[in-house]
Design a protein around this motif. Structure first.
Motif, short mmCIF file in Angstrom:
data_model
loop_
_atom_site.label_atom_id
_atom_site.label_comp_id
_atom_site.label_asym_id
_atom_site.label_seq_id
_atom_site.Cartn_x
_atom_site.Cartn_y
_atom_site.Cartn_z
N ASN A 15 0.72 20.33 7.33
CA ASN A 15 -0.47 20.62 8.13
C ASN A 15 -1.69 19.81 7.70
OD1 ASN A 15 0.78 22.63 9.74
ND2 ASN A 15 0.61 24.07 8.02
N GLU A 16 -1.67 19.29 6.47
CA GLU A 16 -2.84 18.59 5.97
C GLU A 16 -2.44 17.59 4.89
OE1 GLU A 16 -5.43 21.53 4.36
OE2 GLU A 16 -4.09 22.04 2.71
N ALA A 17 -3.35 16.68 4.62
CA ALA A 17 -3.21 15.74 3.51
C ALA A 17 -4.47 15.83 2.67
CB ALA A 17 -2.99 14.32 4.02
N ASN A 18 -4.30 16.01 1.38
CA ASN A 18 -5.43 16.08 0.45
C ASN A 18 -5.18 15.12 -0.70
OD1 ASN A 18 -6.92 18.36 1.70
ND2 ASN A 18 -5.03 19.46 1.19
N LEU A 19 -6.18 14.34 -0.99
CA LEU A 19 -6.05 13.37 -2.09
C LEU A 19 -7.24 13.52 -3.02
CD1 LEU A 19 -4.57 10.82 -3.26
CD2 LEU A 19 -6.20 9.47 -1.93
N ASN A 20 -6.95 13.72 -4.29
CA ASN A 20 -7.98 13.74 -5.33
C ASN A 20 -7.47 12.83 -6.44
OD1 ASN A 20 -10.02 16.18 -4.73
ND2 ASN A 20 -7.94 16.75 -4.10
N THR A 21 -8.04 11.66 -6.56
CA THR A 21 -7.51 10.70 -7.52
C THR A 21 -8.64 9.86 -8.11
OG1 THR A 21 -5.83 8.96 -7.83
CG2 THR A 21 -7.12 8.87 -5.81
N ILE A 60 -7.95 6.94 5.32
CA ILE A 60 -7.43 7.74 6.44
C ILE A 60 -6.41 6.94 7.25
CG2 ILE A 60 -8.07 8.99 8.53
CD1 ILE A 60 -8.98 10.32 5.94
N ASP A 61 -6.61 5.64 7.35
CA ASP A 61 -5.66 4.80 8.07
C ASP A 61 -4.29 4.82 7.39
OD1 ASP A 61 -5.42 2.47 10.21
OD2 ASP A 61 -4.44 1.77 8.38
N ASP A 62 -4.27 4.86 6.07
CA ASP A 62 -3.00 4.87 5.33
C ASP A 62 -2.30 6.22 5.45
OD1 ASP A 62 -3.35 2.23 4.18
OD2 ASP A 62 -4.88 3.13 2.91
N THR A 63 -3.06 7.30 5.29
CA THR A 63 -2.42 8.61 5.15
C THR A 63 -2.23 9.35 6.46
OG1 THR A 63 -4.59 9.64 4.80
CG2 THR A 63 -3.38 8.94 2.84
N GLY A 64 -3.04 9.04 7.49
CA GLY A 64 -3.01 9.90 8.66
C GLY A 64 -2.80 9.23 10.00
N LYS A 65 -2.47 7.95 9.99
CA LYS A 65 -2.41 7.20 11.24
C LYS A 65 -1.13 7.46 12.02
CE LYS A 65 -1.82 2.93 10.42
NZ LYS A 65 -2.15 1.56 9.99
N ILE A 66 -1.26 7.49 13.36
CA ILE A 66 -0.12 7.53 14.27
C ILE A 66 -0.33 6.41 15.27
CG2 ILE A 66 1.24 8.92 15.85
CD1 ILE A 66 -0.27 11.38 14.75
N PHE A 67 0.53 5.39 15.25
CA PHE A 67 0.36 4.28 16.19
C PHE A 67 1.65 3.49 16.29
CE2 PHE A 67 0.36 1.68 12.55
CZ PHE A 67 0.29 0.35 12.88
N VAL A 86 3.88 7.08 11.31
CA VAL A 86 3.46 8.47 11.23
C VAL A 86 2.77 8.72 9.89
CG1 VAL A 86 5.33 9.20 12.75
CG2 VAL A 86 5.69 9.22 10.28
N PRO A 87 2.05 9.83 9.76
CA PRO A 87 1.31 10.10 8.52
C PRO A 87 2.21 10.28 7.30
CG PRO A 87 0.48 11.45 10.31
CD PRO A 87 1.74 10.82 10.80
N ASN A 88 1.66 9.92 6.15
CA ASN A 88 2.32 10.16 4.86
C ASN A 88 1.26 10.71 3.91
OD1 ASN A 88 3.71 10.21 2.49
ND2 ASN A 88 4.04 8.00 2.36
N PRO A 89 1.31 12.00 3.59
CA PRO A 89 0.26 12.60 2.76
C PRO A 89 0.47 12.40 1.26
CG PRO A 89 1.81 14.29 3.45
CD PRO A 89 2.27 13.02 4.10
N ASP A 90 1.49 11.66 0.87
CA ASP A 90 1.84 11.56 -0.56
C ASP A 90 1.52 10.20 -1.17
OD1 ASP A 90 2.91 14.17 -0.53
OD2 ASP A 90 4.78 13.40 0.32
N LEU A 91 0.54 9.49 -0.61
CA LEU A 91 0.23 8.15 -1.11
C LEU A 91 -0.62 8.20 -2.37
CD1 LEU A 91 -0.59 6.25 2.20
CD2 LEU A 91 1.36 5.86 0.69
#
Length: 802
Positions: free
Chosen positions: A526-532, A564-571, A580-585
């Motif tokens: 449902n979401e992607a969260n990145l803290n790095t 956001i382009d890396d983690t959440g893009k659909i195109f 499709v999105p990848n929340p684990d980058l």
């Protein structure tokens, strides 16, 4: 009473004498020059100018020999009385052939080239005026060290040392332009910048993350626009400049005007440019695969394939663009300076030419594929302070707000539905930078940075027959955010008068949040969260044995945090594929080794070379993926292979950059820039491919003559071949963009163009330029480009300066 008046006159004369100041300016653009050393050889009297180009001058009274010296400018020797006759103003001419040039982008502060271990290319104001380019992308290409790819006429994606798009950084007047939706595919954001409002440009090669943070892996392109000019006396300073430009290859019609109004303490600069570009004509001699035999026209909702009367005309590629800039400067005293800048750029719709030449089953695939009007707005406030304190000698605060709007619109042949996907980004940034001199040439640069990006992304499907609208998937998660916070320090240490060491560290903390809408896709999240966080550093050694030799070596690291382009893009990355999105980058890192040398021989010849090796780890690349265990899904009505951006590779790039310059007193000069690079992308599964953004070898050679009112430049631009065996895997699938070799495989041919440019100062206010590009009318593309380069192109321009 008479005695009292005499005493008053003497006192006033004494006070005026002690208040006497001298103003030093650049002879070409009249900007005040800071840190000019003023001294006499026969005594110990010396001083330097402040940020406003001024210095007290009473100690030099009646001196016959007064020197003015600044890195990057010709020394000037004058007497006190000569300066008095010039109304206490001195103009310095920029150096023509020297290792002593002033650079700003390397540390955000003025610094000599001799103190910079990185390779740097500079376009000075005089160069920008002579080049008179069509777009900012064309301007930066003229450094001879930056390669430009174009997917459409309204495009221009710089490639630097094997990296491009969101792995190179763009700054405008010190403000970061890269935002959270800068993509890995080719970008056209640089054309939002107005070349007619650009005074100077710098390219710093190699990682610049210590100073600039994320994305600065391949290099940093710094664009510096014109600044308001103060009068520095009781009279108003009014300057007006107007420029018209025409080019035959696309029937360009450009008009530009700028206006400077300067007073003693405040000044205003206003700039306006409008350009109209028609469909671009390609050359006559080259691969037939590049021709445009047919195109699609839609009439009353019906698509028709039309035979092109002239297949050399790339229909549709026309667009237009408007640029506005307004700046104010206020200088209340010698310690403070306040600058405000407003930039506005808007294009018309821009047809994505490389998508409109795509065929499927021997028929054109897309009836419409265009970018909507691209809008860029920037407000920036720059406050500078000069004072000698324990913490700093200079500091500046730059607060900025940028608004970006871009959209994509596409419809397949004979489809009644067109998809409109619109993105808006509000980008806020705050930079506080300090400089402290520690004596003997030692200097500390340090600062903090905070950035926030807020993304609005919408998708709408429209029926072109009924005009009915319905929701469709957006390109990015609507309402997503990206934040960056950082602190850095950089120190220049003079080991000896001839040897310097410069090193720095930066720590960045990145926070990303995105929530996904499952109305159109069944995401397993449902979401992607990145803290790095990311720690980067640099260390460089510079040795100057004498004024004609510079040697340097450095090691530096850079990083790029997922956006956001890396983690959440659909195109749809290409026909039959969907990303499709990848929340684990995770962030990717680069380490760069570099060695360089520069020599001046007999004051007539300058040679420079830089060799580098860059290793990129944890690289984010697009690869096949599964969504809910499926490797294919329906996207826009087509079954498409699922892909995602993944940390699935590492890459290496190595190369050399060579330069030669020759200057003779007769006014004849010659120069060459040559770049050779090789790149390889290696996947974690052991497979590998040539690196997509490693351009083929390329260069430019000039032979020029300049005397008094005239300058003529004859040049060759050239580019090596990329054979099929060296084509990246991602490019092989785009055979419709390339020429076909004798074995039926796509490849990118090498090419050479012959060009002639001239400039003539008609009188004190009028200058004319005339150029012929691609004289032999070659038909060619720069590597990876969708649109063919201009054929023979006649360019005429008239510049009025008052």
């Amino acid at each position: 009473m008479t005695r009292i008046l005499i005493v008053i006159v003497i006192c006033c004369t004494t006070l005026l004498s002690h208040a006497q100041t001298v103003l030093v300016r650049d002879a070409q653009n009249l900007q005040p020059l800071e840190l000019v050393t003023i001294f006499t050889p026969s005594s110990t009297i010396s001083t330097v100018t402040n940020v406003n180009g001024k210095s007290t001058f009473e100690e030099f009274k009646d001196k016959d020999s007064i020197y003015f010296r600044l890195i990057g400018y010709e020394n000037q020797l004058l007497s006190y009385h000569q300066i008095q006759k010039q109304n206490w103003e001195v103009l310095l001419e920029p150096s023509e052939l020297s290792l002593d040039e002033v650079i700003v982008s390397a540390t955000k502060w003025k610094q000599g080239r001799r103190e910079t271990p990185s390779k740097v290319s500079i376009l000075k104001p005089k160069d920008v005026t002579f080049l008179n380019p069509q777009t900012a992308a064309d301007l930066i290409a003229n450094t001879g060290d930056v390669y430009i790819q174009k997917s459409q006429l309204g495009g221009g994606s710089p490639m630097i040392r094997g990296f491009a798009t969101n792995r190179v950084l763009i700054t405008v007047d010190g403000v970061r332009m890269n935002n959270a939706i800068f993509r890995s595919g080719n970008l056209q954001n640089v054309i939002s910048l107005d070349p007619f409002a650009t005074n100077r440009a710098e390219v710093i090669f190699g990682p610049g993350s210590v100073i600039y943070g994320s994305d600065a892996i391949g290099g940093v392109m710094g664009f510096y626009t014109f600044e308001p000019i103060l009068s520095h006396n009781s009279k108003q300073l009014i300057k007006v400049r107007a420029n018209t430009r025409y080019s035959s290859a696309n029937n360009e019609a450009t008009g530009h005007i700028d206006f400077n109004l300067g007073f003693n303490k405040w000044a205003s600069f206003t700039s306006f440019t409008h350009s109209n570009f028609g469909d671009l004509r390609m050359g006559s001699h080259g691969p037939d695969e590049y021709l445009r035999p047919e195109y699609i026209v839609t009439r009353n909702g019906v698509d028709e394939i039309i035979q092109n009367n002239n297949p050399q005309i790339q229909t549709p590629s026309a667009y237009n663009q408007l640029n506005l800039m307004q700046k104010f400067k206020y200088v209340p005293n010698n310690q403070w300076q306040i600058n405000y800048g407003f930039h506005y750029s808007e294009s018309s719709k821009v047809d994505r030419y490389d998508r409109l030449i795509l065929y499927e089953n021997d028929t054109l695939s897309n009836a419409e594929w265009y970018y909507g009007p691209q809008v860029w707005i920037m407000n920036s406030l720059n406050i500078q302070h000069t004072a000698t304190t324990k913490a700093y000698d200079h500091f500046h605060i730059i607060a900025s707000y940028q608004h970006f709007k871009e959209s994509r619109h596409n419809r397949s042949l004979n489809s009644t539905s067109i998809k409109h996907r619109t993105e808006k980004v509000d980008a806020f940034s705050l930079n506080i930078d300090f400089e402290k001199n520690h004596g003997n040439g030692n200097r500390l640069f340090y600062g903090i940075e905070a950035i926030g990006n807020f993304i609005d992304s919408k998708g709408i499907k429209e029926n072109i027959i009924t005009n009915e609208h319905s929701p469709t998937s957006s390109r990015y998660p609507d309402g997503s955010t990206w934040f960056s916070m950082a602190g850095y320090g950089n120190y220049l240490y003079k080991i000896t008068q001839k040897t310097s060491l410069q090193g720095g560290l930066r720590y960045n903390y990145i926070v990303l949040n995105a929530e996904f809408n499952n109305d159109f896709y069944d995401f397993p999240f449902n979401e992607a969260n990145l803290n790095t966080g990311a720690l980067t550093g640099s260390l460089g050694l510079i040795h100057n044995p004498n004024e004609n030799i510079q040697l340097s070596s450095s090691i530096s690291t850079g990083f790029r945090a997922p956006n956001i382009d890396d983690t959440g893009k659909i195109f749809d990355s290409e026909a039959g594929s969907v990303v499709v999105p990848n929340p684990d980058l995770k962030p990717e890192y680069a380490i760069n080794y570099e060695a360089g040398a520069a020599f001046i021989v007999a004051k007539k010849v300058k040679l420079d070379i830089a060799a580098y090796y860059t290793w990129l780890t944890n690289a984010m690349v697009r690869r096949d993926y599964q969504l809910n265990g499926q490797d294919s899904i329906m996207y826009d009505g087509e079954l498409s292979q699922v892909q995602a951006i993944q940390n699935a590779a590492h890459a290496r790039v190595y190369g050399i950059q060579l330069g030669m310059e020759f200057k003779w007193k007769s006014g004849i000069s010659a120069s060459t820039r040559f770049n050779y690079q090789k790149g390889r992308e290696e996947l974690d599964d052991g497979s590998y491919s040539p690196l997509r953004h490693a351009a083929p070898w390329f260069g430019i050679t000039h032979l020029s003559y300049e005397k008094k009112k005239m300058k003529v430049d004859f040049n060759l631009q050239y580019n090596g071949e990329v054979p099929y065996s060296q084509m990246p895997d991602s490019e092989i699938g785009k055979d419709y963009m390339y020429a076909i070799d004798k074995n039926g495989n796509p490849y990118s041919p090498g090419w050479t163009t012959i060009n002639l440019k001239s400039q003539y100062q008609l009188n004190s206010i009028l200058m004319a330029t005339a150029s012929i590009e691609n004289i032999l009318d070659e038909r060619y593309k720069t590597y990876s480009s969708g649109i063919v380069a201009p054929g023979r192109n006649i360019i005429l321009s008239l510049i009025l300066s008052l």
